[in-house]
Design a protein around this motif. Structure first.
Motif, PDB file in Angstrom:
ATOM      1  N   SER A 129       4.067  40.417  14.780  1.00 12.08           N
ATOM      2  CA  SER A 129       3.770  39.352  15.723  1.00 12.08           C
ATOM      3  C   SER A 129       3.898  39.786  17.173  1.00 12.08           C
ATOM      4  O   SER A 129       3.500  39.047  18.065  1.00 12.08           O
ATOM      5  CB  SER A 129       4.688  38.146  15.472  1.00 12.08           C
ATOM      6  OG  SER A 129       4.302  37.460  14.306  1.00 12.08           O
ATOM      7  N   LEU A 132       0.510  40.034  17.871  1.00 11.28           N
ATOM      8  CA  LEU A 132      -0.267  39.018  17.140  1.00 11.28           C
ATOM      9  C   LEU A 132      -1.222  39.635  16.131  1.00 11.28           C
ATOM     10  O   LEU A 132      -2.177  38.984  15.711  1.00 11.28           O
ATOM     11  CB  LEU A 132      -1.043  38.119  18.116  1.00 11.28           C
ATOM     12  CG  LEU A 132      -0.193  37.304  19.091  1.00 11.28           C
ATOM     13  CD1 LEU A 132      -1.099  36.454  19.998  1.00 11.28           C
ATOM     14  CD2 LEU A 132       0.793  36.412  18.358  1.00 11.28           C
ATOM     15  N   CYS A 134      -0.603  40.297  13.016  1.00 10.97           N
ATOM     16  CA  CYS A 134      -0.501  39.566  11.756  1.00 10.97           C
ATOM     17  C   CYS A 134      -1.270  38.259  11.816  1.00 10.97           C
ATOM     18  O   CYS A 134      -2.050  37.930  10.921  1.00 10.97           O
ATOM     19  CB  CYS A 134       0.970  39.287  11.428  1.00 10.97           C
ATOM     20  SG  CYS A 134       1.909  40.717  10.846  1.00 10.97           S
ATOM     21  N   GLU A 135      -1.038  37.501  12.886  1.00 15.72           N
ATOM     22  CA  GLU A 135      -1.673  36.193  12.999  1.00 15.72           C
ATOM     23  C   GLU A 135      -3.195  36.303  13.113  1.00 15.72           C
ATOM     24  O   GLU A 135      -3.926  35.428  12.645  1.00 15.72           O
ATOM     25  CB  GLU A 135      -1.117  35.451  14.223  1.00 15.72           C
ATOM     26  CG  GLU A 135       0.326  35.001  14.070  1.00 15.72           C
ATOM     27  CD  GLU A 135       1.344  36.054  14.479  1.00 15.72           C
ATOM     28  OE1 GLU A 135       2.462  35.666  14.834  1.00 15.72           O
ATOM     29  OE2 GLU A 135       1.022  37.261  14.435  1.00 15.72           O
ATOM     30  N   GLU A 167       9.454  38.931  16.496  1.00 15.72           N
ATOM     31  CA  GLU A 167       8.724  39.330  15.303  1.00 15.72           C
ATOM     32  C   GLU A 167       8.836  38.238  14.240  1.00 15.72           C
ATOM     33  O   GLU A 167       9.618  38.329  13.309  1.00 15.72           O
ATOM     34  CB  GLU A 167       9.245  40.672  14.780  1.00 15.72           C
ATOM     35  CG  GLU A 167       9.146  41.814  15.781  1.00 15.72           C
ATOM     36  CD  GLU A 167       7.727  42.251  16.059  1.00 15.72           C
ATOM     37  OE1 GLU A 167       6.784  41.475  15.804  1.00 15.72           O
ATOM     38  OE2 GLU A 167       7.542  43.369  16.554  1.00 15.72           O
ATOM     39  N   ARG A 168       8.050  37.179  14.379  1.00 17.18           N
ATOM     40  CA  ARG A 168       8.081  36.097  13.404  1.00 17.18           C
ATOM     41  C   ARG A 168       7.502  36.563  12.074  1.00 17.18           C
ATOM     42  O   ARG A 168       7.949  36.153  11.016  1.00 17.18           O
ATOM     43  CB  ARG A 168       7.288  34.896  13.932  1.00 17.18           C
ATOM     44  CG  ARG A 168       7.816  34.337  15.240  1.00 17.18           C
ATOM     45  CD  ARG A 168       6.950  33.214  15.749  1.00 17.18           C
ATOM     46  NE  ARG A 168       6.971  32.086  14.830  1.00 17.18           N
ATOM     47  CZ  ARG A 168       6.040  31.142  14.810  1.00 17.18           C
ATOM     48  NH1 ARG A 168       4.997  31.218  15.618  1.00 17.18           N
ATOM     49  NH2 ARG A 168       6.130  30.128  13.970  1.00 17.18           N
ATOM     50  N   TYR A 169       6.469  37.400  12.146  1.00 15.23           N
ATOM     51  CA  TYR A 169       5.856  37.970  10.946  1.00 15.23           C
ATOM     52  C   TYR A 169       5.888  39.490  11.052  1.00 15.23           C
ATOM     53  O   TYR A 169       5.573  40.051  12.095  1.00 15.23           O
ATOM     54  CB  TYR A 169       4.399  37.526  10.799  1.00 15.23           C
ATOM     55  CG  TYR A 169       4.181  36.050  10.696  1.00 15.23           C
ATOM     56  CD1 TYR A 169       4.473  35.355   9.517  1.00 15.23           C
ATOM     57  CD2 TYR A 169       3.671  35.328  11.766  1.00 15.23           C
ATOM     58  CE1 TYR A 169       4.262  33.997   9.418  1.00 15.23           C
ATOM     59  CE2 TYR A 169       3.452  33.963  11.677  1.00 15.23           C
ATOM     60  CZ  TYR A 169       3.755  33.298  10.501  1.00 15.23           C
ATOM     61  OH  TYR A 169       3.548  31.948  10.415  1.00 15.23           O
TER      62      TYR A 169
END
Length: 340
Positions: A129, A132, A134-135, A167-169
């Protein structure tokens, strides 16, 4: 003769009393303590921290620049070795933490750190993240640096307003205790999910979200904090459990940053009930007391409490979990500015 015997007994008694009055030598663990720079010192670990740790941060940028930072110190009891490696469009990051349980066992090691890529290791999808990737679905591949690594996905959600560096993901390679799991926890403030698998590119598709899991008909009490701030009866909510997180959970212990009496309640996958050390690993709780149950709202602090109904998703309050993972902290605090 009798007088001499009495004198000896009196002297022995006084010696025993004197010995009892002497301050006891501390048996606390001692660990090497090193910040990101400077020489190491020796620190005496506080109660509840009976492990020494070595945390290594390694970063390689697309242009060839490299950075390695090693941090040593005490760790909460119950933690285990863990590692994570991932890549973004501009960099490759490796985070590794090892723990040991005897005096000064985390001494500096002159051996070089692992480098990329590994030999005869898995190849995993990777993103983060921080950029971004991943998103936005910009998935790359990463050859794992260690033969023991698995492919993994880690999700930490606490707020829709998290800064881009959080780092949410993360997808990549790594090794965590009790993985492949799933290691899942959620309440009304936090969603934490970790899954691993043992063959190349075995994790793919959209990133895991709490809403990806269907409701499972269980409801549990939800809070994070102590009895007056965060987990008071007025602040405790009820959350609707989802997916494999089909047990109510409570952990109470001394938090590394927030002190004693820190409590976490919510829904967990059964892995948490079988492995109490997960509360130490993910919530930085020293010697936590954990409790699991399978009935609606069975993790209540008091039976006469009437908690208000909360939202099923993460709230806007930042969870202490985000600041309690040393590996996550390193990605925020030690990464140099781009172009430096």
């Amino acid at each position: 003769m009798r007088g001499s015997l009495l004198d000896m007994r009196t002297l022995t008694l006084w010696l025993l009393l004197l010995a009892a009055a002497q301050p006891q030598v501390s048996s606390a663990l001692r660990c090497h303590h090193c910040e990101s720079s400077g020489n190491c010192t020796v620190e005496t670990c506080p109660p509840g921290q009976e492990l020494c740790r070595t945390t290594v941060f390694y970063n390689r940028w697309k242009g060839g620049e490299e950075l390695e930072v090693v941090v040593r110190g005490c760790a909460v009891t119950g933690k285990d070795n863990s590692s994570m490696s991932y890549r973004t469009t501009q960099e490759i990051i490796m985070l590794k933490e090892t723990v040991c349980d005897f005096d000064l066992c985390n001494h500096p090691d002159p051996r070089p750190s692992p480098t990329f890529p590994g030999s005869r290791t898995l190849e995993c999808e990777s993103c983060a993240s921080s950029d971004l990737s991943c998103e936005r679905g910009r998935i790359l591949t990463l050859r794992c640096p260690d033969p023991t690594d698995q492919c993994l996905e880690r999700v930490i959600q606490s707020s829709p307003e998290v800064s881009p560096s959080d780092e949410r993901y993360v997808r990549g390679c790594g090794s965590f205790p009790d993985c492949p799991g799933p290691v899942g926890f959620h309440n009304n403030d936090t969603f934490l999910f970790l899954r691993c698998c043992n063959h190349s590119q075995c994790i793919s598709g959209p990133m895991m979200k709490l809403s990806s899991h269907p409701l499972n008909e269980l409801q549990c009490h939800s809070c994070e904090g102590n009895g007056t701030h965060g987990c008071s009866p007025e602040e405790t909510t009820v959350t609707a459990c989802r997916g494999p997180m089909n047990r109510c959970f409570e952990a109470t212990g001394t938090h590394k940053y927030w002190g004693p009496g820190y409590t976490v309640r919510g829904c967990v996958a059964p892995t948490w009930c079988e492995s109490p050390h997960l509360a130490s690993t993910f919530f930085e709780l020293a010697q936590p007391e954990t409790f699991c149950c399978s009935g609606n709202e069975c993790n209540a602090a008091t039976r006469d409490a009437t908690p208000r109904m909360g939202r099923a998703g993460p709230s806007l309050v930042l969870s202490p979990l985000l600041s309690s993972l040393p590996l996550l902290l390193l990605t925020r605090n030690l990464s140099p500015a781009r172009g430096a």
